[in-house]
Motif scaffolding. Structure first.
Motif, short mmCIF file in Angstrom:
data_model
loop_
_atom_site.label_atom_id
_atom_site.label_comp_id
_atom_site.label_asym_id
_atom_site.label_seq_id
_atom_site.Cartn_x
_atom_site.Cartn_y
_atom_site.Cartn_z
N THR A 299 0.84 -1.20 0.00
CA THR A 299 0.00 0.00 0.00
C THR A 299 0.87 1.24 0.00
N ALA A 300 0.51 2.21 -0.82
CA ALA A 300 1.14 3.54 -0.80
C ALA A 300 0.18 4.52 -0.15
N ARG A 301 0.63 5.17 0.90
CA ARG A 301 -0.22 6.09 1.64
C ARG A 301 0.21 7.52 1.33
N VAL A 302 -0.72 8.30 0.81
CA VAL A 302 -0.47 9.68 0.40
C VAL A 302 -1.35 10.60 1.23
N SER A 303 -0.76 11.68 1.74
CA SER A 303 -1.54 12.68 2.49
C SER A 303 -1.71 13.93 1.64
N VAL A 304 -2.90 14.51 1.71
CA VAL A 304 -3.23 15.74 0.98
C VAL A 304 -3.75 16.75 1.98
N ALA A 305 -3.13 17.93 2.01
CA ALA A 305 -3.53 18.99 2.94
C ALA A 305 -3.53 20.32 2.21
N SER A 306 -4.50 21.14 2.53
CA SER A 306 -4.59 22.47 1.92
C SER A 306 -3.71 23.44 2.68
N ALA A 307 -2.81 24.09 1.94
CA ALA A 307 -1.91 25.07 2.57
C ALA A 307 -2.59 26.41 2.79
N ILE A 308 -3.77 26.61 2.20
CA ILE A 308 -4.48 27.89 2.37
C ILE A 308 -5.68 27.74 3.30
N GLY A 309 -5.86 26.56 3.90
CA GLY A 309 -6.96 26.37 4.84
C GLY A 309 -8.31 26.23 4.18
N ALA A 310 -8.38 25.57 3.03
CA ALA A 310 -9.65 25.39 2.34
C ALA A 310 -10.59 24.51 3.16
N GLU A 311 -11.85 24.87 3.15
CA GLU A 311 -12.84 24.12 3.93
C GLU A 311 -13.27 22.82 3.26
N MET A 312 -13.08 22.74 1.95
CA MET A 312 -13.46 21.52 1.24
C MET A 312 -12.41 21.16 0.21
N LEU A 313 -12.08 19.87 0.12
CA LEU A 313 -11.17 19.35 -0.89
C LEU A 313 -11.94 18.42 -1.80
N LEU A 314 -11.83 18.69 -3.10
CA LEU A 314 -12.45 17.84 -4.11
C LEU A 314 -11.33 17.14 -4.86
N LEU A 315 -11.27 15.83 -4.74
CA LEU A 315 -10.23 15.04 -5.37
C LEU A 315 -10.81 14.26 -6.53
N GLU A 316 -10.12 14.32 -7.68
CA GLU A 316 -10.50 13.51 -8.83
C GLU A 316 -9.38 12.52 -9.09
N LEU A 317 -9.72 11.23 -9.11
CA LEU A 317 -8.75 10.16 -9.30
C LEU A 317 -8.91 9.58 -10.70
N GLY A 318 -7.80 9.17 -11.29
CA GLY A 318 -7.84 8.61 -12.63
C GLY A 318 -8.51 7.25 -12.66
N GLY A 375 2.54 1.60 -11.54
CA GLY A 375 1.50 2.25 -12.31
C GLY A 375 1.56 3.73 -12.09
N ALA A 376 0.65 4.46 -12.74
CA ALA A 376 0.58 5.91 -12.61
C ALA A 376 -0.85 6.30 -12.33
N LEU A 377 -1.00 7.30 -11.48
CA LEU A 377 -2.33 7.76 -11.11
C LEU A 377 -2.41 9.27 -11.25
N ALA A 378 -3.39 9.75 -12.01
CA ALA A 378 -3.63 11.18 -12.13
C ALA A 378 -4.49 11.63 -10.95
N LEU A 379 -4.05 12.63 -10.24
CA LEU A 379 -4.75 13.13 -9.06
C LEU A 379 -4.94 14.63 -9.20
N SER A 380 -6.18 15.06 -9.23
CA SER A 380 -6.50 16.49 -9.28
C SER A 380 -7.09 16.91 -7.94
N VAL A 381 -6.58 17.99 -7.39
CA VAL A 381 -7.04 18.52 -6.11
C VAL A 381 -7.65 19.89 -6.36
N VAL A 382 -8.91 20.05 -6.01
CA VAL A 382 -9.59 21.35 -6.11
C VAL A 382 -9.87 21.82 -4.70
N GLU A 383 -9.25 22.94 -4.33
CA GLU A 383 -9.47 23.52 -3.00
C GLU A 383 -10.63 24.50 -3.07
N HIS A 384 -11.62 24.30 -2.21
CA HIS A 384 -12.76 25.21 -2.11
C HIS A 384 -12.58 26.04 -0.84
#
Length: 440
Positions: A299-318, A375-384
Motif C-alpha cells: 500500500t502507498a499512503r499519500v496525504s493531501v492537505a490544503s496550505a491555504i486552509g480550504a474548507e473543502m477538498l475535491l479530489l478527482e482520481l484517474g 503504475g501511474a495515477l492522475a490526481l486532481s485537487v480542487v481547493e474550495h
C-alpha cells in the motif's frame, strides 16, 4: 344541481390557471427567484393571501350571478358532489389523511341542509345564519392548515393547488354567501376585490431588493494551475439590469464564455460565465508520501492537505493506475473504483490520508485490477476556500446591503485546481505536480 357542479369545475379550473399565470409573472418580477433554499420569493405570503381573496371573489361572483335563478341549496348541493366523492375515496384509500376532506364535506352538507327549504329569493333567518356560520367555522378551521401546509411545503410553485384548495373551501360554504347577500349582493365581492388588490400590491412591493429581502448575486474565483489561467465566474442566466448581475459587471467588467467542464471544479457541475482574473499567489496543496513504517505492505499512503486552509477538498482520481482502497484509515468497498472524493473540514493530523493498492494496481479499465506492480495515477485537487476575501488584498466580494451571495450557485468561494501525477514504481513512489516539481 348540475349548475352547482359546473360552478365547482369552472371556479377551480379558472383559479388554477390564474394562479399559474401569477406565478410565472412573479418569477420575472422577483430577482431572488431560483436562489432561495426554501420557497420561490422572499414574501410569498402576500401572493397567497391575494390568491385566497381572488378565490373568494370568483366564488362570490358566481353565486351572485346565479343566485337570481337558483336557490342557495341547489348550488351548494351540486358544488358539494366532488368534495363528497373525494372524501369518500380518501376514506377508503387514505384513512389517516381523510379527515382533511371529511370535515369540510360534512360541514358543507350541514350548511346546505340548513337552507334546503329556503324559498328562492327569501332572506335566511337567524337560525339559518347561525348554522351556516358554524359550518363555515369548521371548514375554515380544517382547510386553513391544509392550504398553509401545501404552501409551506412546496412554495409558490404549487400556487394553482393552493388557490384550488381555497376555492374548494369557499364552495363548501356557499350557503353562507347567500346569507351575506344582505343588504346588497355586490358588497362582499367588492370587498374581496379590494383585499386581493391590496395583497397583490404588497407582494409586488416586496419584489424590490432591500436589506431584509436581498437580491442574489454570484461571484466565484476559479484558478487552474495546470493551464495557468484564472477567471471570475458568475451566474450565466443573469444579465443587467438584474441587481446582482449589475453589481458584478460594475466591479469586474463584462462576462463572456461559459466555463468548460464545470465538474472539474464543483461537484454540482454548476457552469459560470467567465471574466479574466489575476493569478493568485497561493501555495499549492501539500501532497506527500507517508513513511513506509506506518503503511501496510503493498500500500502507498499519500496525504493531501490544503496550505491555504480550504474548507473543502475535491479530489478527482484517474480511471487507471493504483486503486484507492482506504480514506482516512477507513476501508472503501471492494470491487468499485472510487473516482471522486469530496471532503469537508480539516481531518485529524491536518491532512487527508489516501491509501492506494500498489501491489495490484497497473492500468486497465475502471474497477478492474491488473496483475503486476507499479503504475501511474492522475490526481486532481480542487481547493474550495469559503472565505475568498482572505486570499486577496482587495475585497472583491463586498456587496451593497441589498445584495446577498447566491448559495445555491456556490457563490463567494475560491476554487483552485492543482493536478498531480502519482508515479508508482517498484519500491518507490514519486508525486509530480502539473508544474513539473517532483516530490520523492
Amino acid at each position: 344541481m348540475l349548475t352547482g357542479l359546473g360552478v365547482y369545475l369552472l371556479s377551480v379550473s379558472a383559479i388554477g390557471v390564474g394562479a399559474s399565470l401569477l406565478f410565472r409573472w412573479g418569477r420575472g418580477l422577483h430577482p431572488e427567484y431560483g436562489a432561495l433554499q426554501a420557497g420561490s420569493f422572499h414574501s410569498e405570503g402576500w401572493y397567497v393571501l391575494a390568491l385566497v381573496a381572488a378565490s373568494f371573489v370568483l366564488v362570490a361572483l358566481l353565486a351572485v350571478a346565479l343566485g337570481r335563478r337558483f336557490s342557495a341549496a341547489e348550488l351548494a348541493v351540486g358544488a358539494l358532489v366532488p368534495s363528497v366523492v373525494v372524501a369518500s375515496v380518501a376514506t377508503a384509500l387514505f384513512p389517516m389523511a381523510a379527515v382533511n376532506f371529511q370535515w369540510p364535506a360534512l360541514a358543507g352538507c350541514l350548511a346546505a341542509l340548513a337552507v334546503a327549504w329556503l324559498p328562492r329569493g327569501r332572506v335566511p333567518g337567524h337560525l339559518q345564519w347561525v348554522a351556516t356560520v358554524l359550518a363555515a367555522t369548521v371548514v375554515v378551521a380544517v382547510m386553513t392548515p391544509l392550504v398553509e401546509g401545501v404552501w409551506l411545503a412546496m412554495g409558490m410553485r404549487l400556487a394553482s393547488v393552493v388557490a384550488g384548495l381555497a376555492t374548494v373551501a369557499f364552495l363548501s360554504i356557499l350557503p353562507l354567501l347567500a346569507v351575506l347577500a344582505e343588504p346588497n349582493r355586490w358588497w362582499f365581492p367588492a370587498l374581496g376585490v379590494l383585499a386581493a388588490g391590496a395583497c397583490l400590491a404588497l407582494g409586488i412591493r416586496s419584489a424590490e431588493p432591500s436589506s431584509d429581502r436581498p437580491a442574489p448575486s454570484t461571484l466565484v474565483y476559479l484558478m487552474d494551475r495546470e493551464s495557468g489561467a484564472a477567471s471570475w465566474g458568475t451566474n450565466p442566466a443573469r444579465r443587467p439590469p438584474d441587481p446582482g448581475a449589475a453589481w458584478v459587471a460594475s466591479s469586474l467588467g463584462p462576462f463572456g464564455a461559459l466555463l468548460e467542464a464545470p465538474e472539474r471544479y464543483n461537484p454540482a457541475r454548476i457552469p459560470y460565465a467567465l471574466s479574466p482574473a489575476e493569478l493568485l499567489d497561493a501555495p499549492p496543496p501539500e501532497v506527500a508520501l507517508m513513511p513506509d513504517s506506518a503503511v501496510p505492505h503493498g500500500t502507498a499512503r499519500v496525504s493531501v492537505a490544503s496550505a491555504i486552509g480550504a474548507e473543502m477538498l475535491l479530489l478527482e482520481l484517474g480511471e487507471v493506475g493504483p486503486r484507492l482502497v482506504a480514506l482516512n484509515g477507513r476501508p472503501l468497498p471492494g470491487g468499485v473504483r472510487t473516482l471522486r472524493v469530496e471532503h469537508w473540514g480539516a481531518p485529524e493530523g491536518g491532512g487527508l490520508v489516501l491509501d492506494f493498492d500498489v501491489a495490484a494496481g497497473g492500468g486497465g479499465e475502471a474497477g478492474a485490477d491488473t496483475v503486476g506492480r507499479g503504475g501511474a495515477l492522475a490526481l486532481s485537487v480542487v481547493e474550495h476556500h469559503l472565505r475568498p476575501a482572505d486570499l486577496f488584498e482587495r475585497d472583491y466580494f463586498a456587496r451593497p446591503e441589498h445584495l446577498a451571495p447566491n448559495v445555491r450557485l456556490l457563490s463567494d468561494r475560491a476554487m483552485i485546481r492543482t493536478r498531480y501525477s502519482v508515479e508508482v514504481g517498484s519500491g518507490q513512489v514519486a508525486i509530480v505536480t502539473s508544474e513539473g516539481s517532483g516530490v520523492p
